[in-house]
Design a protein around this motif. Structure first.
Motif, PDB file in Angstrom:
ATOM      1  N   LEU A  62       0.943  -1.137   0.026  1.00  0.00           N
ATOM      2  CA  LEU A  62       0.025  -0.014   0.070  1.00  0.00           C
ATOM      3  C   LEU A  62       0.893   1.296  -0.018  1.00  0.00           C
ATOM      4  CD1 LEU A  62      -1.318   0.684   3.588  1.00  0.00           C
ATOM      5  CD2 LEU A  62       0.787  -0.245   3.117  1.00  0.00           C
ATOM      6  N   TYR A  63      -0.143   2.274  -0.356  1.00  0.00           N
ATOM      7  CA  TYR A  63       0.923   3.608   0.049  1.00  0.00           C
ATOM      8  C   TYR A  63      -0.225   4.564   0.531  1.00  0.00           C
ATOM      9  CZ  TYR A  63       4.360   7.177  -1.513  1.00  0.00           C
ATOM     10  OH  TYR A  63       5.339   8.143  -1.654  1.00  0.00           O
ATOM     11  N   VAL A  64      -0.047   4.937   1.746  1.00  0.00           N
ATOM     12  CA  VAL A  64      -1.103   5.918   2.435  1.00  0.00           C
ATOM     13  C   VAL A  64      -1.154   7.049   1.754  1.00  0.00           C
ATOM     14  CG1 VAL A  64      -0.532   4.572   4.607  1.00  0.00           C
ATOM     15  CG2 VAL A  64       0.323   6.611   4.247  1.00  0.00           C
ATOM     16  N   PRO A  65      -2.253   7.970   2.015  1.00  0.00           N
ATOM     17  CA  PRO A  65      -2.459   9.190   1.415  1.00  0.00           C
ATOM     18  C   PRO A  65      -1.428  10.214   1.334  1.00  0.00           C
ATOM     19  CG  PRO A  65      -4.273   8.557   2.129  1.00  0.00           C
ATOM     20  CD  PRO A  65      -3.426   7.560   2.686  1.00  0.00           C
ATOM     21  N   HIS A  66      -0.872  10.779   0.299  1.00  0.00           N
ATOM     22  CA  HIS A  66       0.457  11.414   0.216  1.00  0.00           C
ATOM     23  C   HIS A  66       0.215  12.510  -0.806  1.00  0.00           C
ATOM     24  CE1 HIS A  66       1.028   8.443  -2.485  1.00  0.00           C
ATOM     25  NE2 HIS A  66       1.812   9.133  -3.367  1.00  0.00           N
ATOM     26  N   TYR A  67       1.203  13.410  -0.920  1.00  0.00           N
ATOM     27  CA  TYR A  67       1.278  14.475  -2.275  1.00  0.00           C
ATOM     28  C   TYR A  67       2.471  13.982  -2.961  1.00  0.00           C
ATOM     29  CZ  TYR A  67      -2.145  17.471   0.185  1.00  0.00           C
ATOM     30  OH  TYR A  67      -3.322  17.696   0.987  1.00  0.00           O
ATOM     31  N   ASP A  68       2.176  14.235  -4.395  1.00  0.00           N
ATOM     32  CA  ASP A  68       3.206  13.734  -5.221  1.00  0.00           C
ATOM     33  C   ASP A  68       4.267  14.954  -5.517  1.00  0.00           C
ATOM     34  OD1 ASP A  68       2.595  11.339  -5.493  1.00  0.00           O
ATOM     35  OD2 ASP A  68       1.922  11.246  -7.499  1.00  0.00           O
ATOM     36  N   TYR A  69       3.699  16.257  -5.062  1.00  0.00           N
ATOM     37  CA  TYR A  69       4.359  17.466  -5.323  1.00  0.00           C
ATOM     38  C   TYR A  69       5.223  17.711  -4.355  1.00  0.00           C
ATOM     39  CZ  TYR A  69       0.686  19.740  -2.737  1.00  0.00           C
ATOM     40  OH  TYR A  69      -0.313  19.924  -1.885  1.00  0.00           O
ATOM     41  N   LEU A 115      -4.436  15.013  -2.795  1.00  0.00           N
ATOM     42  CA  LEU A 115      -3.931  13.813  -1.829  1.00  0.00           C
ATOM     43  C   LEU A 115      -4.505  12.512  -2.346  1.00  0.00           C
ATOM     44  CD1 LEU A 115      -2.727  13.901   1.217  1.00  0.00           C
ATOM     45  CD2 LEU A 115      -5.042  13.530   1.902  1.00  0.00           C
ATOM     46  N   HIS A 116      -3.368  11.497  -2.511  1.00  0.00           N
ATOM     47  CA  HIS A 116      -3.898  10.433  -2.804  1.00  0.00           C
ATOM     48  C   HIS A 116      -3.366   9.204  -2.216  1.00  0.00           C
ATOM     49  CE1 HIS A 116      -0.579  11.527  -5.258  1.00  0.00           C
ATOM     50  NE2 HIS A 116      -0.304  10.457  -5.317  1.00  0.00           N
ATOM     51  N   GLY A 117      -3.824   8.078  -2.381  1.00  0.00           N
ATOM     52  CA  GLY A 117      -2.976   6.803  -1.845  1.00  0.00           C
ATOM     53  C   GLY A 117      -3.525   5.691  -2.534  1.00  0.00           C
ATOM     54  N   PHE A 176      -5.040   9.469 -14.535  1.00  0.00           N
ATOM     55  CA  PHE A 176      -4.348  10.675 -14.623  1.00  0.00           C
ATOM     56  C   PHE A 176      -4.991  11.934 -13.679  1.00  0.00           C
ATOM     57  CE2 PHE A 176      -4.156  14.899 -16.574  1.00  0.00           C
ATOM     58  CZ  PHE A 176      -2.845  15.041 -16.921  1.00  0.00           C
ATOM     59  N   TRP A 177      -3.931  12.608 -12.932  1.00  0.00           N
ATOM     60  CA  TRP A 177      -4.621  13.682 -12.249  1.00  0.00           C
ATOM     61  C   TRP A 177      -3.306  14.665 -12.205  1.00  0.00           C
ATOM     62  CZ3 TRP A 177      -2.953   8.887  -9.946  1.00  0.00           C
ATOM     63  CH2 TRP A 177      -1.862   8.987  -8.932  1.00  0.00           C
ATOM     64  N   TYR A 178      -3.696  15.793 -11.738  1.00  0.00           N
ATOM     65  CA  TYR A 178      -2.911  16.970 -11.477  1.00  0.00           C
ATOM     66  C   TYR A 178      -2.587  17.209 -10.140  1.00  0.00           C
ATOM     67  CZ  TYR A 178      -3.872  18.823 -16.131  1.00  0.00           C
ATOM     68  OH  TYR A 178      -3.950  18.988 -17.535  1.00  0.00           O
TER      69      TYR A 178
HETATM   70 FE   LIG Z   1       1.584   9.609  -5.516  1.00  0.00          FE
END
Ligand SMILES: [Fe+2]
Ligand SMILES: O=C(O)CCC(=O)C(=O)O
Length: 572
Positions: free
Chosen positions: A476-483, A551-553, A536-538
């Motif tokens: 898994l990857y808990v919610p985080h920001y890619d930027y 915010l996504h995970g 795809f997301w910004y």
């Molecule tokens: Fe990510």
């Protein structure tokens, strides 16, 4: 003459019905070593020419059978003990039941190529009998996955001596073994797995495991849950133990554990009270005597409790993620959302997404390149845009990318929000690798062009190196920001000067049987992986600042493997 060396230790492993000829098993933490040895010996009585010795190894309990001419275990029944690993890699322990006197190779595999066998066992009601023994033998061990840590695990090395290199392949490392329990607990927690079903039929979702979890498996989970401070879950698990088995010694043990759980809960409540500044007026607070009793009991179990474990404080952690985001900006998250915290993530993982829009339509693209290509696009959210683009990758491309990545996968790390350093954390369980210079790779030329067409963003020069990630069961990857948050090395990614991550494309290289959705808690959006589709997301707003809602995970994988390839497009 066969020799069974039992290396005794104090750690745990989740397989219970310890057919002897088997090697990795779990010691009864609260019980005694003799009990196991007795069982072992009894089982061993079925065989001739076996010599048993017990060695204090201080690590996990491992029994090893060897002989001068061969190394193997006895029997041919196959079982599995475990369904997940600390790094998300599926671990299967094939337990060999003493039904045959013919020595067989011990088989503990960590590789993905075991998937086929795993699948067969799910798919057949009597998987155990139908698995072809040949599947397990004669394969190149290098395919069996990596167990790098093992070479540092000295007790085994010492005891096994010259036999060590041969055995190293078979023995999982300590972290992994403990991680297995943690992973299973997390899956139970997030997906609200039905404990009785797991115990009675071994059923997960619509599938049945080869064998159900036993009372002893659950007992072990209780202990891990306590040590992780997951008291509510531990309490539920004790009930399952008792439902499954009314053995008096197990019942006594559960009684004892329940008092530890009650104590643990009081501690947590006390902490909460402290926050409120309301002193111990409820009379429930623990006394020094209680503390001593608790410490002694924990000591007996050779366990250390971690009061700050992720789970009970997960809500808090997530709030911190929000709060560390660009404080100067001073954006605010509504109070109620903060409180829901990690729960929203879990709810979305369980499939409670409410899609705000669902506009499925086809697009025909006439791009700048001289071919026609079309794909289905589903907008999961409009403002900001989150879009699923189906069939953007071909099966052949998916398979080639996976094959190119396979041998170089490493445990994935994250950048600490406080120090900016890369750290290994339970909040990202999975392996990944970077495909360097993918823009010039023949793999990518067509793909890059297609993605550029589909997204309108430059997926060639404007993109980072390609990241390939794989999550096994529990990954898994808990919610985080890619930027990036400004204070850390903004503008530099893996040695290359780049802008911040404008957008992400997560290409799913596999379907996932259950779990593994990519979710956006602040937008209540969940996307289930579909092979060859890309999500795809910004991550940034038009002005280049971070998009809070991005915010996504990745949810824990419940069954199967999730392969993904990430492309992040950068912003100048
Ligand atoms: Fe990510
Ligand atoms: O696994 C997923 O679904 C999301 C992965 C992700 O967010 C990342 O790797 O940055």
């Amino acid at each position: 003459m066969m020799v069974l060396k039992i290396i005794s230790g104090d750690d745990l492993f989740s397989s219970s019905d310890l057919a002897t000829g088997m090697f990795i098993f779990e010691k009864n933490l609260l019980g005694s070593m003799e009990r196991f040895v007795t069982v072992s010996r009894k089982r061993l009585d079925a065989f001739t020419n076996v010599d048993v010795s017990v060695i204090d190894g201080g690590g996990v309990d491992v029994g090893v059978i060897s002989s001068e001419v061969d190394v193997g275990v006895i029997g041919r029944g196959v079982d599995f003990g475990v369904i997940g690993g600390d790094d998300g890699v599926v671990i299967r322990v094939l337990m060999i039941t003493p039904t045959s006197t013919k020595p067989q190779l011990i088989t503990i595999k960590f590789s993905t190529d075991f998937d086929t066998i795993w699948q067969q066992s799910w798919n057949t009601s009597k998987g155990r009998e139908q698995i072809d023994e040949n599947e397990f033998h004669g394969k190149d061990k290098s395919q069996w996955g990596q167990l790098q840590l093992i070479s540092q695990w000295d007790p085994f090395k010492d005891v096994l001596g010259d036999m060590w290199p041969q055995w190293a392949t078979y023995i999982p490392d300590k972290e992994t073994m403990i991680g297995v329990h943690s992973t299973l607990l997390r899956l139970i927690d997030v997906y609200r797995l039905d404990l009785n079903k797991l115990g009675e039929t071994g059923q997960i979702e619509t599938r049945s495991a080869i064998r159900p979890l036993t009372a002893e498996d659950f007992r072990n989970l209780v202990i891990t849950a306590i040590s992780e401070g997951k008291f509510n879950l531990a309490s539920e698990l004790t009930k399952t133990v008792v439902d499954l088995d009314n053995d008096p010694s197990l019942l006594r043990e559960m009684m004892r554990l329940r008092s530890l759980i009650a104590y643990g809960r009081r501690q947590v409540d006390d902490d909460d009270d402290d926050d409120d500044d309301s002193d111990d007026e409820n009379g429930d607070a623990s006394t020094d005597e209680d503390d001593l009793m608790f410490d002694t009991a924990m000591n007996d179990m050779r366990l250390k409790i971690s009061w700050n474990h992720d789970n009970e404080n997960e809500n808090l952690k997530w709030v911190q993620v929000f709060e560390t985001y660009d404080p100067e900006e001073g954006f605010s998250i509504p109070e109620e959302e903060k409180e829901l915290g990690i729960n929203i993530y879990h709810q979305l993982c369980r499939g409670k997404a409410k899609k705000s829009v669902q506009n499925l339509f086809c697009e025909v693209h006439y791009g700048t390149v001289p071919y026609y290509f079309w794909w289905n696009v589903e907008h999961l959210h409009l403002e900001p845009r989150i879009t699923m683009i189906y069939n953007i990758v071909s099966d052949a491309e998916s398979e080639r990318i996976k094959a190119a990545a396979k041998s170089e996968l490493k445990r994935a790390a994250v950048i600490s929000p406080t120090t900016g350093e890369y750290i290994i954390t339970k909040n990202r369980l999975g392996r990944h690798m970077w495909l360097d210079n993918w823009q010039t790779d023949s793999l990518a030329t067509g793909l890059g062009t297609r993605l550029t067409e589909a997204t309108g963003l430059d997926c060639h020069q404007g993109a980072e190196d390609l990241q390939v990630a794989v999550y096994g069961i529990g990954g898994l990857y808990v919610p985080h920001y890619d930027y990036s948050r400004d204070k850390f090395k903004h503008g530099e990614t893996r040695g290359r000067k780049m802008g911040d991550r404008l957008a992400t494309l997560m290409i799913y290289l596999s379907d996932v049987q259950a779990g593994g959705a990519t979710v956006f808690p602040l937008l209540s959006v969940a996307a289930s992986p579909v092979k060859n589709a890309a999500l795809f997301w910004y991550n940034l707003k038009a002005d280049g600042r971070g998009l809070v809602e991005s915010l996504h995970g990745g949810c824990p994988v419940l069954l199967g493997h999730k392969w993904g390839k990430l492309i992040t497009v950068t912003y100048e």
